[in-house]
Design a protein around this motif. Sequence first.
Motif, short mmCIF file in Angstrom:
data_model
loop_
_atom_site.label_atom_id
_atom_site.label_comp_id
_atom_site.label_asym_id
_atom_site.label_seq_id
_atom_site.Cartn_x
_atom_site.Cartn_y
_atom_site.Cartn_z
N PRO A 81 47.62 11.07 -14.47
CA PRO A 81 48.70 11.02 -13.48
C PRO A 81 48.75 9.68 -12.75
CG PRO A 81 47.65 13.14 -13.40
CD PRO A 81 46.83 12.29 -14.35
N GLY A 82 49.97 9.18 -12.58
CA GLY A 82 50.20 7.91 -11.93
C GLY A 82 50.47 6.78 -12.91
N HIS A 83 50.05 6.93 -14.16
CA HIS A 83 50.27 5.88 -15.17
C HIS A 83 51.72 5.85 -15.61
CE1 HIS A 83 45.79 5.84 -16.57
NE2 HIS A 83 45.97 5.22 -15.41
N VAL A 84 52.21 4.64 -15.87
CA VAL A 84 53.52 4.45 -16.48
C VAL A 84 53.31 4.40 -17.98
CG1 VAL A 84 55.49 2.89 -16.70
CG2 VAL A 84 54.42 3.23 -14.46
N GLY B 177 51.52 22.76 -22.33
CA GLY B 177 52.40 22.14 -23.32
C GLY B 177 52.38 20.62 -23.30
N GLY B 178 51.73 20.02 -22.30
CA GLY B 178 51.65 18.56 -22.30
C GLY B 178 51.74 17.94 -20.92
N TRP B 179 52.25 16.71 -20.88
CA TRP B 179 52.34 15.92 -19.65
C TRP B 179 53.70 16.14 -18.99
CZ3 TRP B 179 48.05 13.99 -17.88
CH2 TRP B 179 47.04 13.64 -18.76
N TRP B 180 53.67 16.26 -17.66
CA TRP B 180 54.90 16.32 -16.88
C TRP B 180 55.20 14.89 -16.46
CZ3 TRP B 180 57.94 20.41 -16.66
CH2 TRP B 180 59.01 20.42 -15.76
N VAL B 181 56.37 14.38 -16.82
CA VAL B 181 56.72 12.99 -16.53
C VAL B 181 58.00 12.93 -15.71
CG1 VAL B 181 55.59 12.10 -18.61
CG2 VAL B 181 58.01 12.71 -18.71
N VAL C 198 60.62 5.17 -20.81
CA VAL C 198 59.52 4.80 -19.93
C VAL C 198 59.54 5.74 -18.73
CG1 VAL C 198 58.52 2.96 -18.51
CG2 VAL C 198 59.69 2.39 -20.65
N LYS C 199 58.42 6.39 -18.48
CA LYS C 199 58.31 7.35 -17.37
C LYS C 199 56.92 7.26 -16.76
CE LYS C 199 62.36 8.98 -18.15
NZ LYS C 199 63.42 8.58 -17.28
N ARG C 200 56.78 7.87 -15.58
CA ARG C 200 55.48 7.95 -14.90
C ARG C 200 54.91 9.35 -15.09
NH1 ARG C 200 53.37 4.63 -11.23
NH2 ARG C 200 55.38 3.63 -10.87
N ILE C 201 53.64 9.44 -15.43
CA ILE C 201 52.99 10.74 -15.58
C ILE C 201 52.72 11.32 -14.20
CG2 ILE C 201 50.88 11.91 -16.31
CD1 ILE C 201 50.83 10.17 -18.74
N VAL C 202 53.17 12.56 -14.00
CA VAL C 202 52.98 13.25 -12.73
C VAL C 202 51.78 14.18 -12.79
CG1 VAL C 202 54.03 14.82 -11.06
CG2 VAL C 202 55.42 13.07 -12.16
N GLY C 203 51.61 14.85 -13.92
CA GLY C 203 50.49 15.77 -14.04
C GLY C 203 50.46 16.45 -15.39
N LEU D 202 51.27 -2.53 -12.97
CA LEU D 202 51.93 -1.27 -12.64
C LEU D 202 50.92 -0.37 -11.99
CD1 LEU D 202 54.06 -0.91 -15.84
CD2 LEU D 202 54.86 -1.41 -13.54
N SER D 203 51.20 0.01 -10.76
CA SER D 203 50.29 0.80 -9.95
C SER D 203 50.10 2.20 -10.53
CB SER D 203 50.85 0.90 -8.53
OG SER D 203 50.07 1.77 -7.77
N ARG D 204 48.92 2.74 -10.29
CA ARG D 204 48.64 4.12 -10.69
C ARG D 204 48.93 5.08 -9.55
NH1 ARG D 204 42.87 4.53 -12.86
NH2 ARG D 204 42.47 3.24 -11.07
N ARG D 205 49.41 4.55 -8.42
CA ARG D 205 49.73 5.43 -7.29
C ARG D 205 50.96 6.25 -7.62
NH1 ARG D 205 51.69 2.33 -3.18
NH2 ARG D 205 51.87 0.60 -4.60
#
Length: 112
Positions: free
Chosen positions: A21-24, A47-51, A38-43, A105-108
């Motif tokens: 989470p936080g990575h682009v 089924g996978g990653w929420w972006v 291009v998206k940011r991972i939220v969690g 690119l911040s991980r925040r």
Amino acid sequence: MVPTLLPGDRLVLRYGVPVRPGHVVVLRHPFQHDLLVVKRIVGRREGGWWVRGDNPYVRNDSREFGAVPDELVVARAFVRLRPPREVQRSVASVTGWALSAVRPLSRRLRAR
């Protein structure tokens, strides 16, 4: 991904690295596998990653297509490179551009 990324920005990518989470990330669109987004991972979800994109008004993300399986995540973006908008004519303008052109690119996670 506005305001983090603007049209014309370039990304430095790393393939095969772990994401969290936080990575682009660059991923294949779940409905159009020939389209990269291009998206940011939220969690992590079933089924996978929420972006999500950083622009809250654009819904072309997991709110539309659900969780993204691991195999659709192509790479992690580390650095944004912003090209100059016009010809730089002075040392001050070149220095100003250089200071703003390369950004890690911040991980925040951004507040929603």
